[in-house]
Design a protein around this motif. Sequence first.
Motif, PDB file in Angstrom:
ATOM      1  N   VAL A 162      12.414  23.160 -31.348  1.00 56.37           N
ATOM      2  CA  VAL A 162      11.414  22.532 -30.477  1.00 56.37           C
ATOM      3  C   VAL A 162      10.910  23.578 -29.482  1.00 56.37           C
ATOM      4  CG1 VAL A 162      10.980  20.739 -28.755  1.00 56.37           C
ATOM      5  CG2 VAL A 162      12.479  20.268 -30.715  1.00 56.37           C
ATOM      6  N   GLN A 163       9.594  23.733 -29.399  1.00 59.03           N
ATOM      7  CA  GLN A 163       9.001  24.679 -28.463  1.00 59.03           C
ATOM      8  C   GLN A 163       8.925  24.059 -27.068  1.00 59.03           C
ATOM      9  OE1 GLN A 163       8.206  27.912 -29.294  1.00 59.03           O
ATOM     10  NE2 GLN A 163       9.186  27.330 -31.218  1.00 59.03           N
ATOM     11  N   LEU A 164       9.474  24.754 -26.098  1.00 57.56           N
ATOM     12  CA  LEU A 164       9.490  24.283 -24.717  1.00 57.56           C
ATOM     13  C   LEU A 164       8.744  25.273 -23.833  1.00 57.56           C
ATOM     14  CD1 LEU A 164      13.263  23.301 -24.561  1.00 57.56           C
ATOM     15  CD2 LEU A 164      11.333  21.727 -24.801  1.00 57.56           C
ATOM     16  N   THR A 165       8.136  24.762 -22.764  1.00 56.33           N
ATOM     17  CA  THR A 165       7.466  25.603 -21.779  1.00 56.33           C
ATOM     18  C   THR A 165       7.778  25.071 -20.391  1.00 56.33           C
ATOM     19  OG1 THR A 165       5.640  26.105 -23.291  1.00 56.33           O
ATOM     20  CG2 THR A 165       5.282  26.532 -20.959  1.00 56.33           C
ATOM     21  N   ALA A 166       8.351  25.931 -19.552  1.00 55.46           N
ATOM     22  CA  ALA A 166       8.606  25.589 -18.157  1.00 55.46           C
ATOM     23  C   ALA A 166       7.454  26.098 -17.301  1.00 55.46           C
ATOM     24  CB  ALA A 166       9.925  26.200 -17.690  1.00 55.46           C
ATOM     25  N   LYS A 167       7.064  25.313 -16.306  1.00 51.67           N
ATOM     26  CA  LYS A 167       5.915  25.669 -15.482  1.00 51.67           C
ATOM     27  C   LYS A 167       6.201  25.381 -14.019  1.00 51.67           C
ATOM     28  CE  LYS A 167       1.815  24.237 -16.808  1.00 51.67           C
ATOM     29  NZ  LYS A 167       0.612  23.387 -17.021  1.00 51.67           N
ATOM     30  N   VAL A 168       5.743  26.264 -13.131  1.00 50.87           N
ATOM     31  CA  VAL A 168       5.758  26.036 -11.691  1.00 50.87           C
ATOM     32  C   VAL A 168       4.427  26.501 -11.144  1.00 50.87           C
ATOM     33  CG1 VAL A 168       6.873  28.269 -11.273  1.00 50.87           C
ATOM     34  CG2 VAL A 168       6.973  26.479  -9.515  1.00 50.87           C
ATOM     35  N   ALA A 169       3.835  25.728 -10.219  1.00 49.43           N
ATOM     36  CA  ALA A 169       2.519  26.067  -9.693  1.00 49.43           C
ATOM     37  C   ALA A 169       2.445  25.690  -8.221  1.00 49.43           C
ATOM     38  CB  ALA A 169       1.417  25.355 -10.479  1.00 49.43           C
ATOM     39  N   ALA A 170       1.610  26.441  -7.496  1.00 43.92           N
ATOM     40  CA  ALA A 170       1.454  26.220  -6.059  1.00 43.92           C
ATOM     41  C   ALA A 170       0.000  26.434  -5.660  1.00 43.92           C
ATOM     42  CB  ALA A 170       2.351  27.164  -5.273  1.00 43.92           C
ATOM     43  N   VAL A 171      -0.370  25.830  -4.546  1.00 38.89           N
ATOM     44  CA  VAL A 171      -1.674  26.051  -3.921  1.00 38.89           C
ATOM     45  C   VAL A 171      -1.445  26.854  -2.654  1.00 38.89           C
ATOM     46  CG1 VAL A 171      -3.634  24.916  -2.800  1.00 38.89           C
ATOM     47  CG2 VAL A 171      -2.698  24.001  -4.928  1.00 38.89           C
ATOM     48  N   GLY A 172      -2.324  27.846  -2.409  1.00 37.40           N
ATOM     49  CA  GLY A 172      -2.062  28.828  -1.367  1.00 37.40           C
ATOM     50  C   GLY A 172      -2.296  28.383   0.054  1.00 37.40           C
ATOM     51  N   GLY A 173      -2.893  27.221   0.282  1.00 36.47           N
ATOM     52  CA  GLY A 173      -3.159  26.772   1.650  1.00 36.47           C
ATOM     53  C   GLY A 173      -3.757  25.383   1.664  1.00 36.47           C
ATOM     54  N   ARG A 174      -4.384  25.028   2.792  1.00 28.90           N
ATOM     55  CA  ARG A 174      -5.017  23.719   2.921  1.00 28.90           C
ATOM     56  C   ARG A 174      -6.128  23.583   1.889  1.00 28.90           C
ATOM     57  NH1 ARG A 174      -9.537  21.554   4.838  1.00 28.90           N
ATOM     58  NH2 ARG A 174      -9.460  19.435   5.685  1.00 28.90           N
ATOM     59  N   SER A 175      -6.146  22.436   1.194  1.00 30.26           N
ATOM     60  CA  SER A 175      -7.160  22.221   0.168  1.00 30.26           C
ATOM     61  C   SER A 175      -7.420  20.734   0.001  1.00 30.26           C
ATOM     62  CB  SER A 175      -6.708  22.820  -1.172  1.00 30.26           C
ATOM     63  OG  SER A 175      -7.586  22.433  -2.214  1.00 30.26           O
ATOM     64  N   SER A 176      -8.651  20.320   0.266  1.00 30.52           N
ATOM     65  CA  SER A 176      -9.034  18.935  -0.019  1.00 30.52           C
ATOM     66  C   SER A 176      -9.046  18.687  -1.510  1.00 30.52           C
ATOM     67  CB  SER A 176     -10.413  18.640   0.577  1.00 30.52           C
ATOM     68  OG  SER A 176     -10.405  18.789   1.980  1.00 30.52           O
ATOM     69  N   PHE A 177      -9.374  19.722  -2.290  1.00 34.70           N
ATOM     70  CA  PHE A 177      -9.446  19.599  -3.741  1.00 34.70           C
ATOM     71  C   PHE A 177      -8.092  19.215  -4.320  1.00 34.70           C
ATOM     72  CE2 PHE A 177     -10.509  20.689  -8.058  1.00 34.70           C
ATOM     73  CZ  PHE A 177     -11.876  20.565  -8.120  1.00 34.70           C
ATOM     74  N   TYR A 178      -7.021  19.858  -3.854  1.00 33.03           N
ATOM     75  CA  TYR A 178      -5.670  19.591  -4.356  1.00 33.03           C
ATOM     76  C   TYR A 178      -4.874  18.653  -3.449  1.00 33.03           C
ATOM     77  CZ  TYR A 178      -6.524  23.605  -7.430  1.00 33.03           C
ATOM     78  OH  TYR A 178      -7.038  24.472  -8.360  1.00 33.03           O
ATOM     79  N   ASN A 179      -5.501  18.165  -2.367  1.00 34.98           N
ATOM     80  CA  ASN A 179      -4.841  17.262  -1.422  1.00 34.98           C
ATOM     81  C   ASN A 179      -3.602  17.902  -0.803  1.00 34.98           C
ATOM     82  OD1 ASN A 179      -4.439  14.973   0.101  1.00 34.98           O
ATOM     83  ND2 ASN A 179      -3.450  13.808  -1.549  1.00 34.98           N
ATOM     84  N   THR A 180      -3.741  19.135  -0.320  1.00 27.28           N
ATOM     85  CA  THR A 180      -2.657  19.823   0.373  1.00 27.28           C
ATOM     86  C   THR A 180      -3.067  20.109   1.811  1.00 27.28           C
ATOM     87  OG1 THR A 180      -3.449  22.004  -0.350  1.00 27.28           O
ATOM     88  CG2 THR A 180      -1.813  20.911  -1.742  1.00 27.28           C
ATOM     89  N   GLY A 181      -2.108  19.990   2.743  1.00 28.33           N
ATOM     90  CA  GLY A 181      -2.377  20.303   4.140  1.00 28.33           C
ATOM     91  C   GLY A 181      -2.059  21.740   4.487  1.00 28.33           C
ATOM     92  N   SER A 182      -1.288  22.389   3.638  1.00 26.11           N
ATOM     93  CA  SER A 182      -0.914  23.790   3.803  1.00 26.11           C
ATOM     94  C   SER A 182      -0.454  24.286   2.438  1.00 26.11           C
ATOM     95  CB  SER A 182       0.197  23.940   4.850  1.00 26.11           C
ATOM     96  OG  SER A 182       1.359  23.223   4.460  1.00 26.11           O
ATOM     97  N   ALA A 183       0.068  25.494   2.373  1.00 23.58           N
ATOM     98  CA  ALA A 183       0.606  25.997   1.112  1.00 23.58           C
ATOM     99  C   ALA A 183       1.676  25.034   0.598  1.00 23.58           C
ATOM    100  CB  ALA A 183       1.187  27.384   1.305  1.00 23.58           C
ATOM    101  N   ALA A 184       1.614  24.717  -0.697  1.00 20.42           N
ATOM    102  CA  ALA A 184       2.538  23.712  -1.229  1.00 20.42           C
ATOM    103  C   ALA A 184       2.707  23.881  -2.730  1.00 20.42           C
ATOM    104  CB  ALA A 184       2.018  22.298  -0.942  1.00 20.42           C
TER     105      ALA A 184
END
Length: 229
Positions: A162-184
């Motif tokens: 079975v092919q598996l893929t692990a992923k981690v992602a972050a947004v660098g700061g405040r973003s209305s697009f990603y609904n973040t108030g700071s880096a998250a």
Amino acid sequence: MRPLICLLLLGSLLHVHAAQAQEIHLGADVVSRYVWRGLDFGESMSVQPGLRLTTGPLTIGTWASYAIATPGAYANEHDLYLSLNFGALTIGVTDYHFPTPEGRKFFNFDNNGRGAHYLEPFVQLSGPAQAPFTLFAGLFAYNDPDYSVYLEAQYPFAVNGVQLTAKVAAVGGRSSFYNTGSAALVTLGLSASRTIPITEQFGLPVFVSYILNPNPRVERSYLVFGLTL
């Protein structure tokens, strides 16, 4: 901006036609939910067709997602992208287009969050066969007042076929697009894929993805099933 993008797309398509594309890929995914960078887009099953042409280092493609059920029926997306591959390094730009009945038509290239298009230049670094990681960085450079930065790392591996893929992602700061108030952090995920044999000549690729968005403004998990046609 509109003439620039149209000329870029037209020139690129003419280049591919003149060079006689070495590879043409077309297909579609059907997914139980369209979860993009930790956010559910449409709260609906979606059909996601794609078409790309590659000649040498140049790839030009288009990809879309269309929600099947209401209330997500207007959660539509139709993107165009262009990339250049230099071995381990890929650079490119994606034009995210979100058509809506309320005026977000194709030639609405207004800026500062008012238009229908968001341009994201990106860079991707791929590791060697011994360590096949992928690092991705993208910046919403047009139509996003926050100039949102997205960072992602993926690592594929296999367990019992079975092919598996692990992923981690972050947004660098405040973003209305990603609904973040700071880096998250916006994604912690694991995907599994395999091909189910149907006949001796045909198999059906399927995948399941667990996705957690730990961003305090979202804090939501998803389990997505999909199949590829």
